[in-house]
Write an enzyme that holds these catalytic residues in place. Structure first.
Site, PDB file in Angstrom:
ATOM      1  N   ASP A  10      -3.505  11.846   1.157  1.00  0.00           N
ATOM      2  CA  ASP A  10      -3.060  10.959   0.092  1.00  0.00           C
ATOM      3  C   ASP A  10      -2.061   9.965   0.688  1.00  0.00           C
ATOM      4  O   ASP A  10      -1.047  10.366   1.264  1.00  0.00           O
ATOM      5  CB  ASP A  10      -2.379  11.841  -0.980  1.00  0.00           C
ATOM      6  CG  ASP A  10      -1.993  11.059  -2.220  1.00  0.00           C
ATOM      7  OD1 ASP A  10      -2.165   9.825  -2.231  1.00  0.00           O
ATOM      8  OD2 ASP A  10      -1.485  11.687  -3.167  1.00  0.00           O
ATOM      9  N   ASP A 111      -6.869   5.575  -2.492  1.00  0.00           N
ATOM     10  CA  ASP A 111      -5.927   6.041  -1.452  1.00  0.00           C
ATOM     11  C   ASP A 111      -5.958   7.544  -1.231  1.00  0.00           C
ATOM     12  O   ASP A 111      -5.013   8.109  -0.710  1.00  0.00           O
ATOM     13  CB  ASP A 111      -4.502   5.598  -1.808  1.00  0.00           C
ATOM     14  CG  ASP A 111      -3.938   6.379  -2.986  1.00  0.00           C
ATOM     15  OD1 ASP A 111      -4.691   6.616  -3.945  1.00  0.00           O
ATOM     16  OD2 ASP A 111      -2.764   6.763  -2.937  1.00  0.00           O
ATOM     17  N   GLU A 112      -7.023   8.200  -1.634  1.00  0.00           N
ATOM     18  CA  GLU A 112      -7.085   9.656  -1.483  1.00  0.00           C
ATOM     19  C   GLU A 112      -8.478  10.070  -1.027  1.00  0.00           C
ATOM     20  O   GLU A 112      -9.476   9.591  -1.573  1.00  0.00           O
ATOM     21  CB  GLU A 112      -6.890  10.353  -2.831  1.00  0.00           C
ATOM     22  CG  GLU A 112      -5.514  10.328  -3.415  1.00  0.00           C
ATOM     23  CD  GLU A 112      -5.563  10.876  -4.824  1.00  0.00           C
ATOM     24  OE1 GLU A 112      -5.669  12.094  -5.000  1.00  0.00           O
ATOM     25  OE2 GLU A 112      -5.526  10.064  -5.769  1.00  0.00           O
TER      26      GLU A 112
END
Ligand SMILES: [Mg+2]
Length: 404
Positions: A10, A111-112
Site C-alpha cells: 500500500d 495504490d494497492e
C-alpha cells in the site's frame, strides 16, 4: 489455508506522496512532512479532500470531506492540486515493480496490490526479507514509500499494512492475531465503517477482540446474517478469498471509496462521484481506451451491495458524459439510505481508436473531447484548482439529446 503467503502493498498517502515527488523535482516543499492535502480549489463547493498527509491526519482531516471543512480544522493546511496523469504513471511504475515478484498480483486500487507469494519459497526463502526488498526498491527507484503487510490471507495482509506508517513491513500471521489485531478499536477492522462500529459499541463491543468473541447469533440481530458472519470471520482473521489476477484491460477501470462519514445527501455523493470519474477517466484515457458501459456500486449500512449499470449507445472517454451517466444511475437507484461505500466502474473497453458512426453522433463531442484533454493537461500543470468545469461547459443539453 494457513500455508498461503500473501503480501498487501500500500503506497503511503499515495496522491500526496506522488505530488510530493513531482514537486520536489521542481524544488517545492515536501508535502509529506507538513499538514497537506491533495484536493482542488478551496473556493469550489465541489472540491473534496482526495488524499491527506500523515501530519494532516493528526488534525482529524478525513478523505472525502469538503476542502472548506478541512481548512477549518487546520488553517495552515497546504493544498496541492491533483495531477491524475502523473498519478497513473506512478501507479503503473509501482505495480510494475511488485509484479516482478509473482505471477499472481491483484490490483486492488490505484495504490494497492495483493501479491500471492504462496509456494515461492525456492525463489524467495525469506518472505520478510523479500517484503523489505520490495519496499526499499520502490523507495529507491520511485522516491515514495509503501507499507507491506505479510500474512496468510488477504484480510490479515491488508490489516498488517495498515499498522504503523510510513515505510514499514508488518506481519499478521494467525498466531499474532490475538496480540496485534484484537486490542485494536473495532473501527480499525477492514470494512467496519463508522456506523457499524457505532452500532457495535451499543452492544458493548469496543475492540476487534471483543467482536471476535461475541456470539454470532446476537450479532445477527444487529447486522443481519451476512453482516454478522462477515464481521465474525474478519475479527477472527478468517478470509479465504483468492488473490484475483485481473488485468485492467479485462475488468475495465474502477474506483471504490469506503467513506469514514456515511454519505447521506446527493451533493456529497456527486462530489465523490466526480472525484472518482476524474481518476478513472484519466486512467482510461492514458491507455487510449473508451468504455461502453458505466456502472455505479454502493453499499448501505446493512452491508448489501447494489449495482446499477448502463450501456451507452457508443463508447466514450469524455469525462462529462461519464459523470452525467453516473449521476443518472444514482438518481435511478438510490433511495436516500445512508451509504458507506461508493464505486464507479467503466467497462466494455474499446481500444482500437475506431468509433462507430452513430445516429447519436453529437457535433459537440469533438469539442468536448478537446476540452477534456485540455482539462487533463491543465490539471497536469496547475492542479484541479485551475479547472472550473462547471462554468466551462454546460453538458445538460447534450446529455438530454443523447437520451432522447
Ligand atoms: Mg495507500
Amino acid at each position: 489455508m494457513s500455508d498461503r503467503l500473501i503480501f498487501h502493498i500500500d503506497v503511503n498517502s499515495a496522491f500526496v506522496s506522488w505530488s510530493a515527488v513531482e514537486m520536489l523535482k521542481n524544488g517545492g516543499p515536501d508535502l509529506r512532512e507538513v499538514p497537506s492535502i491533495v484536493g482542488g480549489d478551496p473556493d469550489s463547493r465541489r472540491s473534496i479532500v482526495a488524499a491527506k498527509s500523515i501530519p494532516a491526519k493528526k488534525y482529524g482531516i478525513v478523505t472525502g470531506e469538503p476542502v472548506s471543512s478541512a481548512l477549518r480544522k487546520c488553517p495552515n493546511l497546504v493544498i496541492a492540486g491533483s495531477n491524475f496523469d502523473w498519478y497513473v504513471k506512478c501507479s503503473r511504475a509501482f505495480k510494475a515493480i511488485c509484479q516482478e515478484y509473482t505471477p499472481t498480483m491483484q490490483s486492488f486500487s490505484i495504490d494497492e496490490v495483493f501479491l500471492d507469494m504462496s509456494g515461492m519459497n525456492l525463489i524467495y526463502p525469506d518472505p520478510i526479507a523479500t517484503a523489505y526488498e520490495i519496499k526499499d526498491r520502490v523507495y529507491k527507484e520511485l522516491g515514495f514509500t509503501v507499507n507491506v503487510g505479510v500474512a496468510s490471507n488477504k484480510l490479515c495482509a491488508k490489516m498488517a499494512s495498515d499498522f504503523e506508517k510510513p515505510n514499514k513491513v508488518h506481519t499478521l500471521f494467525s498466531n499474532e492475531i490475538e496480540s496485534k489485531m484484537w486490542p485494536l478499536p473495532v473501527e480499525d477492522l477492514f470494512t467496519c465503517g463508522k456506523s457499524t462500529s457505532a452500532r457495535l459499541r451499543s452492544l458493548g463491543i469496543f475492540t476487534i477482540g471483543e467482536l471476535a468473541k461475541y456470539p454470532v447469533e446476537q450479532l445477527t440481530m444487529l447486522l443481519g446474517e451476512r453482516g454478522a458472519i462477515h464481521f465474525h470471520n474478519y475479527a477472527n482473521g478468517i478470509d479465504d478469498s483468492p488473490v484475483l489476477q485481473e488485468t485492467e484491460d479485462a475488468k475495465g477501470y474502477s474506483a471504490e471509496t469506503t467513506v469514514e462519514e456515511d454519505l447521506v445527501d446527493i451533493e456529497s455523493i456527486n462530489r465523490l462521484l466526480l472525484a472518482q470519474t476524474d481518476v478513472v477517466a484519466a486512467r482510461m484515457r492514458a491507455d487510449e481506451g473508451k468504455c461502453r458501459c458505466i456502472g455505479v456500486t454502493f453499499r448501505n449500512l446493512d452491508f448489501v451491495n447494489k449495482s446499477h449499470q448502463k450501456k451507452l449507445p457508443e463508447a466514450t472517454d469524455v469525462t462529462d458524459i461519464i459523470f452525467e451517466t453516473a449521476k443518472q444511475l444514482i438518481r435511478e437507484s438510490w433511495h436516500g439510505e445512508p451509504l458507506r461505500l461508493l464505486g464507479l466502474s467503466l467497462s466494455d473497453i474499446e481500444r482500437d481508436g475506431f468509433e462507430q458512426m452513430s445516429l447519436f453522433q453529437d457535433e459537440n463531442k469533438e469539442k468536448r473531447k478537446a476540452l477534456d484533454s485540455t482539462l487533463d493537461s491543465i490539471r497536469g500543470k496547475f492542479g484541479n484548482s485551475a479547472v472550473q468545469r462547471a462554468s466551462t461547459i454546460d453538458t445538460s443539453k447534450n446529455i438530454n439529446r443523447r437520451n432522447q
